[in-house]
Design a protein around this motif. Structure first.
Motif, PDB file in Angstrom:
ATOM      1  N   SER A 159       0.826  -1.205   0.000  1.00  0.00           N
ATOM      2  CA  SER A 159       0.000   0.000   0.000  1.00  0.00           C
ATOM      3  C   SER A 159       0.862   1.257   0.000  1.00  0.00           C
ATOM      4  N   LEU A 208      -6.289   7.986  -1.433  1.00  0.00           N
ATOM      5  CA  LEU A 208      -5.227   7.065  -1.028  1.00  0.00           C
ATOM      6  C   LEU A 208      -4.440   7.617   0.149  1.00  0.00           C
ATOM      7  N   LEU A 258      -7.897   0.198   3.284  1.00  0.00           N
ATOM      8  CA  LEU A 258      -7.603   0.260   1.853  1.00  0.00           C
ATOM      9  C   LEU A 258      -8.858   0.052   1.014  1.00  0.00           C
TER      10      LEU A 258
END
Length: 339
Positions: free
Chosen positions: A90, A271, A314
């Motif tokens: 990630s 994000l 996520l």
């Protein structure tokens, strides 16, 4: 009092990384990087099919390695590996976005992009190895290191969330990079790219190409990413081998993943919100782990619970990003029809 000795000393770090396993791992990494060098020796524009194929391959490697860890060392170690890998992967997506900005700022031709990314991955691996060794030494010196790493992650998370909530876009200012200014001061730079050459001879003098500057800029950003990512994985596992191998697996697939996600990276608008939450959560986990060593009544966050939280965050930011993009697209379509 014995409760205070944990502030000064810590037990030696346990690791599954035997000399034999380290040797096999390093040899395998060298082989994979050598194959990548052969593939990028002749610059070419990467097609989507090629990028997807290599992305699947580099995704399958950690999944299979995790199965091996499960069978050889038990489910607990395997969960630590998978959690660390998800954290690193990630964070590496954010790395890719910055790499995309750098390649755009240097106007790197598409056929040379994979060579720049490969050099960046090699530099990142070397830097991570150094930071992982330093981190292991710090952790071995005392449990106070968990408090230090936790503070680093919480401060980083605060900065990420502050920028994300303010709507501040990530930008790359080449002129402000000290390494680039230093290189330009000591060596001339050609006006155009010269294939995959980093240094050429021009008017009787050696000169750097813009490709060399782009690679140096990627190296410089790798240092910043290493400062964040290594403490993050140490928040999941204290095993230096697992910290290294999760970093390695996350980095190896970056070159191919860049071309797969090139169009999607800019659309993951939330994000950084998610990464900020993840880093803050792992920072809290490290602080609680430190406090537990001093006051056993303080609870710790299990690794399996950490994996669930990270995947949940996520998934949430991906869904909210897609929803926000659809909402903006409908708004733009509506304004055009009204106009």
């Amino acid at each position: 009092m014995p409760v205070h000795t944990s502030l000064i000393t810590a037990a030696p770090l346990e690791s599954i990384g035997s000399p034999h396993l380290w040797s096999i791992t390093v040899a395998a990494l060298a082989l994979l990087l050598a194959v990548d060098f052969v593939l990028t020796r002749r610059p070419h524009e990467v097609r989507m099919g090629e990028a997807v194929g290599w992305s699947v391959f580099y995704l399958a490697l950690p999944l299979l390695f995790g199965v091996y860890v499960w069978l050889a060392f038990g489910p607990g170690v395997a969960v630590e590996f998978y959690t660390g890998y998800v954290v690193e992967k990630s964070l590496s997506v954010d790395n890719l976005f910055v790499f995309m900005l750098l390649l755009s700022a240097f106007a790197v031709p598409s056929q040379l992009a994979q060579r720049v990314l490969l050099y960046g991955i090699i530099g990142a691996l070397a830097l991570r190895a150094v930071f992982i060794a330093l981190g292991a030494a710090v952790l071995a010196s005392g449990t106070w290191a968990f408090l230090l790493f936790g503070a680093i992650l919480i401060i980083t998370a605060w900065k990420l969330l502050k920028d994300a909530l303010s709507g501040k876009e990530q930008k790359v200012d080449i002129s402000s990079m000290r390494t680039i200014r230093l290189l330009r001061r000591f060596m001339p730079v050609t006006d155009d790219y010269r294939g995959s050459h980093l240094i050429v001879r021009e008017q009787g003098r050696r000169a750097l190409t813009p490709l060399a500057l782009a690679i140096v800029a990627v190296f410089a950003t790798d240092i910043v990413f290493a400062v964040d990512s290594v403490p993050a994985v140490y928040g999941v596992t204290e095993d230096p081998f697992l910290v290294f191998i999760t970093n390695a697996f996350a980095l190896l697939g970056l070159r191919a993943l860049y071309f797969v996600l090139f169009g999607a990276l800019a659309k993951l608008r939330h994000l950084n919100h998610g990464l900020g939450v993840i880093l803050a959560f792992i920072g809290l986990k490290l602080v609680l782990h430190w406090a537990h060593g001093i006051w056993p009544a303080v609870p710790e966050i299990p690794t399996l619970a950490s994996l669930g939280v990270i995947i949940g965050v996520l998934a949430t930011v991906t869904i909210t990003s897609v929803h926000a993009n659809h909402r903006e697209a409908r708004r733009v379509t509506g304004s055009r029809s009204n106009g």
